[in-house]
Write an enzyme that holds these catalytic residues in place. Sequence first.
Site, short mmCIF file in Angstrom:
data_model
loop_
_atom_site.label_atom_id
_atom_site.label_comp_id
_atom_site.label_asym_id
_atom_site.label_seq_id
_atom_site.Cartn_x
_atom_site.Cartn_y
_atom_site.Cartn_z
N PRO A 19 38.66 44.40 30.26
CA PRO A 19 37.51 45.13 29.74
C PRO A 19 36.65 45.80 30.82
O PRO A 19 36.47 45.26 31.91
CB PRO A 19 36.69 44.04 29.02
N ASN A 20 36.18 46.97 30.46
CA ASN A 20 35.25 47.79 31.27
C ASN A 20 35.90 48.45 32.48
O ASN A 20 35.25 49.25 33.15
CB ASN A 20 34.02 46.96 31.70
N ARG A 27 31.13 52.97 36.81
CA ARG A 27 30.58 51.62 36.64
C ARG A 27 30.20 51.01 37.99
O ARG A 27 31.06 50.82 38.85
CB ARG A 27 31.68 50.77 35.99
N TYR A 32 32.17 48.37 42.70
CA TYR A 32 33.58 48.66 42.39
C TYR A 32 34.12 49.94 43.03
O TYR A 32 35.31 50.22 42.92
CB TYR A 32 33.77 48.72 40.87
N ASN A 83 44.34 42.45 36.34
CA ASN A 83 42.91 42.33 36.60
C ASN A 83 42.30 42.16 35.22
O ASN A 83 42.11 43.13 34.48
CB ASN A 83 42.35 43.58 37.29
N ALA A 86 36.20 40.61 33.08
CA ALA A 86 35.38 39.45 32.70
C ALA A 86 36.17 38.37 31.97
O ALA A 86 35.78 37.19 32.00
CB ALA A 86 34.20 39.91 31.85
N HIS A 89 37.10 35.00 33.57
CA HIS A 89 36.17 33.86 33.64
C HIS A 89 35.94 33.18 32.30
O HIS A 89 35.22 32.20 32.22
CB HIS A 89 34.82 34.35 34.20
N ASP A 96 46.67 31.03 28.29
CA ASP A 96 47.75 30.41 27.52
C ASP A 96 48.90 31.39 27.29
O ASP A 96 50.08 30.99 27.32
CB ASP A 96 47.22 29.91 26.16
N GLU A 107 47.18 37.85 40.17
CA GLU A 107 45.83 38.18 39.70
C GLU A 107 45.12 39.00 40.78
O GLU A 107 45.16 38.62 41.96
CB GLU A 107 45.07 36.86 39.47
N HIS A 109 41.46 41.37 41.87
CA HIS A 109 40.09 41.81 41.61
C HIS A 109 39.67 42.79 42.68
O HIS A 109 39.98 42.59 43.87
CB HIS A 109 39.12 40.61 41.62
N LEU A 110 38.97 43.81 42.27
CA LEU A 110 38.45 44.79 43.22
C LEU A 110 37.40 44.15 44.12
O LEU A 110 37.42 44.30 45.35
CB LEU A 110 37.81 45.97 42.46
N SER A 111 36.47 43.44 43.51
CA SER A 111 35.39 42.79 44.26
C SER A 111 35.82 41.38 44.66
O SER A 111 36.78 40.83 44.09
CB SER A 111 34.12 42.71 43.40
N ARG A 116 30.13 36.60 44.64
CA ARG A 116 29.24 37.09 43.58
C ARG A 116 28.62 35.93 42.79
O ARG A 116 28.58 34.81 43.28
CB ARG A 116 30.02 38.07 42.70
N ARG A 120 31.34 33.88 38.17
CA ARG A 120 32.58 34.60 38.50
C ARG A 120 33.51 33.78 39.41
O ARG A 120 34.60 34.21 39.75
CB ARG A 120 32.27 35.94 39.19
C1 DQA Z 1 36.50 42.21 38.41
C2 DQA Z 1 35.53 41.05 38.66
C3 DQA Z 1 35.04 40.45 37.36
O1 DQA Z 1 34.12 39.41 37.61
C4 DQA Z 1 34.34 41.50 36.52
O2 DQA Z 1 33.95 40.98 35.28
C5 DQA Z 1 35.17 42.74 36.35
C6 DQA Z 1 35.90 43.25 37.49
C7 DQA Z 1 36.92 42.90 39.72
O3 DQA Z 1 37.92 43.63 39.69
O4 DQA Z 1 36.25 42.76 40.74
O5 DQA Z 1 35.16 43.35 35.30
O6 DQA Z 1 37.67 41.68 37.81
#
Ligand code: DQA
Length: 159
Positions: A19-20, A27, A32, A83, A86, A89, A96, A107, A109-111, A116, A120
């Site tokens: 999501p997002n 964003r 990011y 990725n 959210a 978490h 599952d 897995e 993550h950009l950040s 953080r 997270r």
């Molecule tokens: C994220 C980190 C997550 O905590 C956050 O909710 C995201 C992006 C990252 O790529 O850094 O949506 O997965």
Amino acid sequence: MNVPNQARSSLSILVLHGPNLNLLGLREPGIYGSVTLAEIDQLLQQEASSLSCQVVTLQSNHEGVLVDAIQAARTQHQGILINAGAYTHTSVALRDALAAVALPVVEVHLSNIYQREPFRHHSFIAPVAVGQISGFGVESYRLGLLALVHTLKTGARAN
Ligand code: DQA
């Protein structure tokens, strides 16, 4: 002759964006960066080409759509790069589904999620993943794809 990736390799990776992540570029650019999701997907296609594998990418804001894609991957792909945004978490359902299909998962993550907010710091995905790459911006995806393909080609695991 321009031979399509798929003809050169039977290795296929499903890339899932949660999501997002469709809003990347707009964003919270301080966290990011300014790269868009389309640019990330293009980078992964280029990287896949040099690794002689195929990538199929999907972004969804809906947990069930991601669960369905993971289940379908069992018969269509050899590994999953994710990725989960959210849902990383919060989602026992994604965890599952990944455990159920038993494909190698990386897995990303950009950040750096550990620098953080405390909420997270926990990932439901990490225990069912081969490994996690966090904090390198777009490079997290490139490194994640490399790590996943390396794992698939060599069977290499740290444990
Ligand atoms: C994220 C980190 C997550 O905590 C956050 O909710 C995201 C992006 C990252 O790529 O850094 O949506 O997965």
